[in-house]
Every structure is written in structure tokens, then in C-alpha cells.
Design a protein around this motif. Structure first.
Motif, short mmCIF file in Angstrom:
data_model
loop_
_atom_site.label_atom_id
_atom_site.label_comp_id
_atom_site.label_asym_id
_atom_site.label_seq_id
_atom_site.Cartn_x
_atom_site.Cartn_y
_atom_site.Cartn_z
N GLY B 23 0.80 -1.22 0.00
CA GLY B 23 0.00 0.00 0.00
C GLY B 23 0.83 1.27 0.00
O GLY B 23 0.38 2.32 0.46
N LEU B 24 2.05 1.18 -0.53
CA LEU B 24 2.93 2.35 -0.61
C LEU B 24 3.33 2.58 -2.08
O LEU B 24 3.75 1.64 -2.75
CB LEU B 24 4.20 2.13 0.21
CG LEU B 24 4.01 1.78 1.69
CD1 LEU B 24 5.34 1.36 2.31
CD2 LEU B 24 3.41 2.98 2.44
N LEU B 25 3.20 3.82 -2.55
CA LEU B 25 3.60 4.13 -3.92
C LEU B 25 5.05 4.61 -3.89
O LEU B 25 5.32 5.77 -3.57
CB LEU B 25 2.68 5.20 -4.53
CG LEU B 25 2.87 5.44 -6.04
CD1 LEU B 25 2.53 4.19 -6.85
CD2 LEU B 25 2.03 6.63 -6.50
N ARG B 26 5.96 3.68 -4.21
CA ARG B 26 7.38 4.01 -4.13
C ARG B 26 7.90 4.50 -5.47
O ARG B 26 7.60 3.95 -6.52
CB ARG B 26 8.18 2.76 -3.72
CG ARG B 26 8.01 2.40 -2.26
CD ARG B 26 9.09 1.42 -1.85
NE ARG B 26 8.83 0.95 -0.49
CZ ARG B 26 8.84 -0.33 -0.14
NH1 ARG B 26 9.11 -1.27 -1.05
NH2 ARG B 26 8.59 -0.69 1.10
N VAL B 27 8.74 5.52 -5.39
CA VAL B 27 9.38 6.11 -6.57
C VAL B 27 10.83 6.37 -6.21
O VAL B 27 11.17 6.57 -5.04
CB VAL B 27 8.64 7.41 -6.99
CG1 VAL B 27 8.70 8.45 -5.88
CG2 VAL B 27 9.23 8.01 -8.28
N GLN B 28 11.71 6.35 -7.22
CA GLN B 28 13.12 6.63 -6.96
C GLN B 28 13.36 8.14 -6.93
O GLN B 28 12.75 8.90 -7.68
CB GLN B 28 14.00 6.00 -8.05
CG GLN B 28 14.09 4.48 -7.96
CD GLN B 28 14.88 3.92 -9.12
OE1 GLN B 28 14.58 4.22 -10.27
NE2 GLN B 28 15.88 3.11 -8.83
N ARG B 29 14.28 8.55 -6.03
CA ARG B 29 14.68 9.96 -5.98
C ARG B 29 16.19 10.01 -5.82
O ARG B 29 16.77 9.24 -5.04
CB ARG B 29 14.00 10.66 -4.81
CG ARG B 29 14.26 12.15 -4.84
CD ARG B 29 13.48 12.89 -3.78
NE ARG B 29 13.51 14.32 -4.07
CZ ARG B 29 13.06 15.24 -3.25
NH1 ARG B 29 12.53 14.91 -2.10
NH2 ARG B 29 13.13 16.52 -3.59
N CYS B 30 16.82 10.92 -6.55
CA CYS B 30 18.28 11.05 -6.49
C CYS B 30 18.68 11.82 -5.24
O CYS B 30 18.21 12.94 -5.02
CB CYS B 30 18.79 11.75 -7.75
SG CYS B 30 20.58 12.01 -7.71
N SER B 31 19.55 11.22 -4.45
CA SER B 31 19.97 11.87 -3.20
C SER B 31 20.94 13.02 -3.49
O SER B 31 21.20 13.85 -2.62
CB SER B 31 20.64 10.84 -2.28
OG SER B 31 21.78 10.28 -2.90
N ALA B 32 21.47 13.08 -4.71
CA ALA B 32 22.39 14.16 -5.06
C ALA B 32 21.66 15.38 -5.61
O ALA B 32 21.86 16.50 -5.14
CB ALA B 32 23.41 13.66 -6.08
N CYS B 33 20.79 15.17 -6.62
CA CYS B 33 20.14 16.33 -7.26
C CYS B 33 18.68 16.50 -6.87
O CYS B 33 18.07 17.53 -7.16
CB CYS B 33 20.27 16.22 -8.79
SG CYS B 33 19.25 14.92 -9.53
N GLY B 34 18.10 15.48 -6.27
CA GLY B 34 16.71 15.60 -5.82
C GLY B 34 15.66 15.25 -6.86
O GLY B 34 14.46 15.28 -6.59
N ASP B 35 16.09 14.90 -8.09
CA ASP B 35 15.12 14.56 -9.13
C ASP B 35 14.39 13.26 -8.79
O ASP B 35 14.99 12.33 -8.25
CB ASP B 35 15.84 14.34 -10.47
CG ASP B 35 16.15 15.66 -11.18
OD1 ASP B 35 15.84 16.72 -10.63
OD2 ASP B 35 16.71 15.59 -12.30
#
Lengths: 383, 132
Positions: B23-35
Motif C-alpha cells: 500500500g505504498l507508492l514508491r518512486v526513486q529519488r536522487c539523493s544528489a540532485c533531488g530529481d
């Protein structure tokens, strides 16, 4: 300094018969495309030293084609049959890897399970397939966003479809010959993937095509009318059909290809006499005309009005009937945009589908839903 | 929608699908640029570094584009169905189907939220539905 592409000419262009279902095997169809291309150029198979030949179902490839041609070719190309293959072959000729290159493709026997859409419209991808997407829906997502942003009406899409289908109706070689279509017919046809009605969508059929490229110098010695490369470019924005076709990212795909092509040619959109554009769905024509610079973004619906893209108009589009009405034969359809433009400039279409005094043609492959779009400019006269 | 083709997760995509099951919508995020990065990838397309971390989306957004499909990709899909691109509140986009909404009521810009449907032991799909 002259651009290297300007030293290359297309000397042969041939289309096999096209039909919903042909009565020949795919390899035989491909061989027909090869024979016809050679005859169109007026040269012998032994003079072909480069090949890019492929088929969809039987997976005939370039290496095998070398043997089909008696072992004469020493260069093989890998580009998809179409503008990509043309630019690759032209580069090989310009750098002396080959002098005369045959590009041919054919497709038959692919579409058998009619309960699903054609296989190439629904490649397996885990973020796409489960949502019921396929090509029509992919391109529809692009079209819908444009309609939202610019108020592009369904009637404009219908006019594009009717204009192209009218060409096919008058082409004895077209699968849909005799099937005249009005914009009202398009709007009244059943919905496939909103906003695309059935008649906004291309057909599925079987067929093949081939072209032959060589140097301008060699072309002078041949008993045929050469058509010259003026410019070309590609615009690749990702894997087709794996992620969302987002208008903000991909709505102008092809702009970079057209920009390069026009710069190389020293021409602009107003110099183009006829447009053999990729027409999988009606809206894609509106989008490409904007992306290629024929009009501003958001003005495509107005641009295609008043018969401008019909025969007799300022910029006839898909003059043989295109993918909507002439034929969509797997990947061979990409090559047929190039060979179709050559045949138009050579005056090989019926009189009523021949653009008078046309000297410059634009051809395109791919589109927004597929995240790639290639452009080629061809001329009756060299650059 | 039984019998439709379901995702077969691989090591790069599995955290997304396991999230859906929880029940979690997971998405990737860059820890360097935040995209935000979707679909899942091995590295950040901006930084070219393996700096992507899985974060939880709020699962709410707006309808960016849609198509009401009447000719199904395969017969297992019940027509009409609404394919959609949702722009999540964090600014990233994903393909989905819009459900619990009559096709004639669908509008670009409408507010939507994720609505999970268990399809198999392994796969739960993140559909979206209108929200008030």
C-alpha cells in the motif's frame, strides 16, 4: 564545404504489391522487393556492395542477404529499414565503405490473432502492458494533451485522416483504393482509443519495398532518374512503449531531426513541396507539422485547414494514401516513406496524385508515442 | 480485468512492486540532485550516479492526459477502460488506469489518488480514482 550527404543519390525505389493478406511468403516478397529495386535503378545485383535487408516474421537479416545476393556485398547495415538505414548507408558510401547499397524490407504473415492488437503495437513492458496500452492509446495520450492545451478539435484530426484517405482512395496500388472518406465519416466511425476513431488509425497490411543508394557520380551513368539527398537527422528520446508519453518531454520529438535536415539542405519548411510524413494516427501529422517548423506549436489545426494538405493544396501530405489507406506493412512502412517520396518526385504515382513541379520532399519516420522521429529531405535537383 | 498481463519484477523494479503490495507508492529519488525518477532505473539520468533512493509518494496528483479505450489491447481487458498519465504532487508522472469514474466524466486536470487492486499473490497494481 559541401555536406557529404549531398554526394549521395537514390537511384532505385520499388514497392511490392500491398494487401491486407498477400498470397506469397515473406521471403518471396522480400526477394520481389530486391529484384524490383534493382530494375528500378537499372543495375545488376553484382554491382551491390552494401546491403541492409530485413524481414519481420522470418527474421531475414543483412548477413543472410549477402548470400541471397551471391556474396557480392561486403558492407552490411544495421539501421531499421527507413531513414535511419538511409543515413547509415549514406555515411558508408561517403566514407568509402561501399559504393552502391540496397535497402529492402518486407512483412507478411504477422497478424493472425485478431482478438489482440498487432504484436508490434504492444511490446512487453511491465509499466505499460498491464494498463492495456498499445500504439493507438500511446499516441492518443499525446493527442489528448495537445487538445487540452491548444483546443485542437476532433474535426481537425478528422480532416487530416480524410485528406490522406482521399489520396489512397485514388491510388490503384493502395489497400483501401476506392474507399473515399469524408471528415464526417471519420467522426462517425467507431471509437478505438479516444480521441482516435477507427478512421483516424492506420490500417494493418502486408508488403515490402526497396531502394538503392549510390554516389552522384555513379548515378550519372545509370539509366534512371536519380533523387538526391539534401539533409537528414534523427531525434531519439528513449525506448518506445516503456514509459509515459509525456507531451512536455516528447511533444516536439523530431524538431532536432528536422533542424539538422533543413540546415544541411540550406532550406526551410516553405521550400518543401510535398510531405511524406509518418501517419500512424491523424494527430501525428498535426504534431509533426508543428515540430518540424511548418507552423507554430498549437497552430497545427489551423494549418491543415482549407485543403492545405490535400492534393492541390500548398503542402500535400502522404500522397500515396499513407499508412491510413495505402499500407502499413510492419517496419517496411518506414522505408516506404522514403521510397514513396522518391516515387512521388519521379512522377511514378497516378497523375491525380502527382504534385505538379514538386522538387523538394520531406519524409519522416516514428512519432511522439514512440519517442523517436527521423526526418529526410530529398530533391529532384542536387543540393 | 482478470487474466491481463501482469508485471514480472526484476531486481531494479521489485521495490516499486513490493511497495504497491504494502500500500505504498514508491518512486526513486536522487539523493544528489533531488530529481524523481520513474520508471525505475539503475542510476540518475542527470548525475549518472547510483544515487537513487526509494521514497514514498503521497499517491495524489492530477490527471495529465488520458484516453478512453474501446478496442482492447487484448480481450482480457474489459472495455471501455481509461488509460491515464497522472502527474503526482511531487512532479513526476506515471501511466495507470483511472477507475471508479464514468468515461464521460474524465477531465484533464482532475484530482486523483492511488487505489490499489490485488491482482495476484505477488502483484498489486496502483490504479487511480477521482478524489474530492
Amino acid at each position: 564545404m559541401a555536406h557529404p550527404l549531398h554526394d549521395i543519390a537514390i537511384v532505385g525505389a520499388y514497392h511490392t504489391r500491398q494487401a491486407r493478406k498477400l498470397d506469397v511468403s515473406e521471403p518471396a516478397l522480400l526477394l520481389d522487393a530486391i529484384r524490383g529495386s534493382l530494375a528500378s535503378a537499372g543495375i545488376e545485383a553484382s554491382e551491390i556492395d552494401g546491403v541492409n535487408v530485413s524481414s519481420w516474421v522470418w527474421r531475414v537479416n543483412c548477413r543472410e542477404a549477402v548470400q541471397w545476393l551471391g556474396g557480392h556485398p561486403c558492407w552490411t547495415g544495421n539501421g531499421s529499414p527507413g531513414i535511419e538505414a538511409v543515413l547509415e548507408a549514406a555515411s558508408a558510401i561517403a566514407t568509402g565503405q561501399a559504393e552502391t547499397v540496397l535497402i529492402a524490407a518486407a512483412q507478411a504473415g504477422e497478424y493472425t490473432d485478431h482478438s489482440a492488437t498487432v504484436s508490434w503495437t504492444r511490446p512487453s513492458s511491465e509499466f505499460v502492458e498491464c494498463w492495456g496500452l498499445y500504439t493507438a492509446a500511446e499516441f492518443a495520450l499525446i493527442a489528448r494533451r495537445h487538445m487540452h492545451l491548444y483546443g485542437t478539435p476532433p474535426e481537425a484530426l478528422a480532416e487530416v485522416a480524410a485528406a490522406i484517405r482521399s489520396n489512397g482512395a485514388r491510388n490503384p496500388e493502395a489497400v483501401m483504393v476506392g474507399r473515399e472518406v469524408t471528415p464526417e465519416d471519420v467522426l462517425a466511425s467507431r471509437m478505438v482509443a479516444d480521441p482516435f476513431h477507427l478512421l483516424d488509425c492506420c490500417i494493418n497490411s502486408e508488403g515490402g519495398a526497396g531502394i538503392i543508394l549510390t554516389t552522384r557520380e555513379r548515378a550519372r551513368d545509370l539509366d534512371c532518374e536519380p533523387i538526391f539527398l539534401l539533409g537528414g537527422g534523427t531525434d531519439r528520446q528513449g525506448m518506445s512503449y516503456t514509459s509515459a508519453p509525456i507531451w512536455d518531454l516528447h511533444g516536439r520529438v523530431g524538431a532536432r531531426a528536422a533542424g539538422r535536415a533543413f540546415e544541411q539542405a540550406g532550406l526551410g519548411p516553405s521550400d518543401v513541396d510535398v510531405a511524406e510524413l509518418y501517419d500512424p494516427f491523424s494527430f501525428e501529422i498535426i504534431r509533426q507539422l508543428e515540430a518540424f517548423g511548418f507552423c507554430k506549436e498549437g497552430e497545427g489545426a489551423d494549418f491543415i485547414g482549407d485543403g492545405r494538405i490535400r492534393m492541390g493544396g500548398e503542402l500535400p501530405v502522404a500522397t500515396n494514401g499513407g499508412l491510413l489507406s495505402y499500407s502499413h506493412a510492419g517496419l517496411a512502412q518506414m522505408l516506404q516513406k522514403v521510397s514513396g517520396a522518391v516515387r512521388q518526385l519521379r512522377g511514378e504515382l497516378p497523375d491525380e496524385l502527382t504534385v505538379p513541379d514538386a522538387s523538394v520532399a520531406i519524409a519522416s519516420n516514428g512519432g511522439a508515442g514512440a519517442l523517436f522521429c527521423d526526418v529526410l529531405l530529398l530533391g529532384k535537383e542536387p543540393a | 480485468m482478470s487474466g491481463i498481463p501482469l508485471p514480472t519484477p526484476n531486481p531494479i523494479t521489485r521495490p516499486h512492486w513490493e511497495g504497491c503490495r504494502e500500500g505504498l507508492l514508491r518512486v526513486q529519488r536522487c539523493s544528489a540532485c533531488g530529481d524523481f525518477v520513474f520508471i525505475p532505473r539503475v542510476g540518475c539520468p542527470r548525475c549518472l550516479l547510483e544515487t537513487l533512493e526509494w521514497v514514498e509518494s503521497v499517491g495524489r496528483g492530477t490527471l495529465y492526459s488520458y484516453s478512453v479505450v474501446h478496442r482492447p489491447q487484448r480481450p482480457e481487458f474489459e472495455v471501455p477502460y481509461v488509460v491515464a498519465i497522472v502527474e503526482l504532487d511531487e512532479g513526476w508522472h506515471m501511466l495507470t488506469n483511472l477507475v471508479e469514474c464514468e468515461p464521460e466524466d474524465v477531465r484533464v486536470g482532475m484530482k486523483v489518488e492511488v487505489s490499489y487492486r490485488e491482482m495476484s499473490d505477488e502483484i498489486t497494481l496502483p490504479y487511480f480514482r477521482p478524489r474530492p
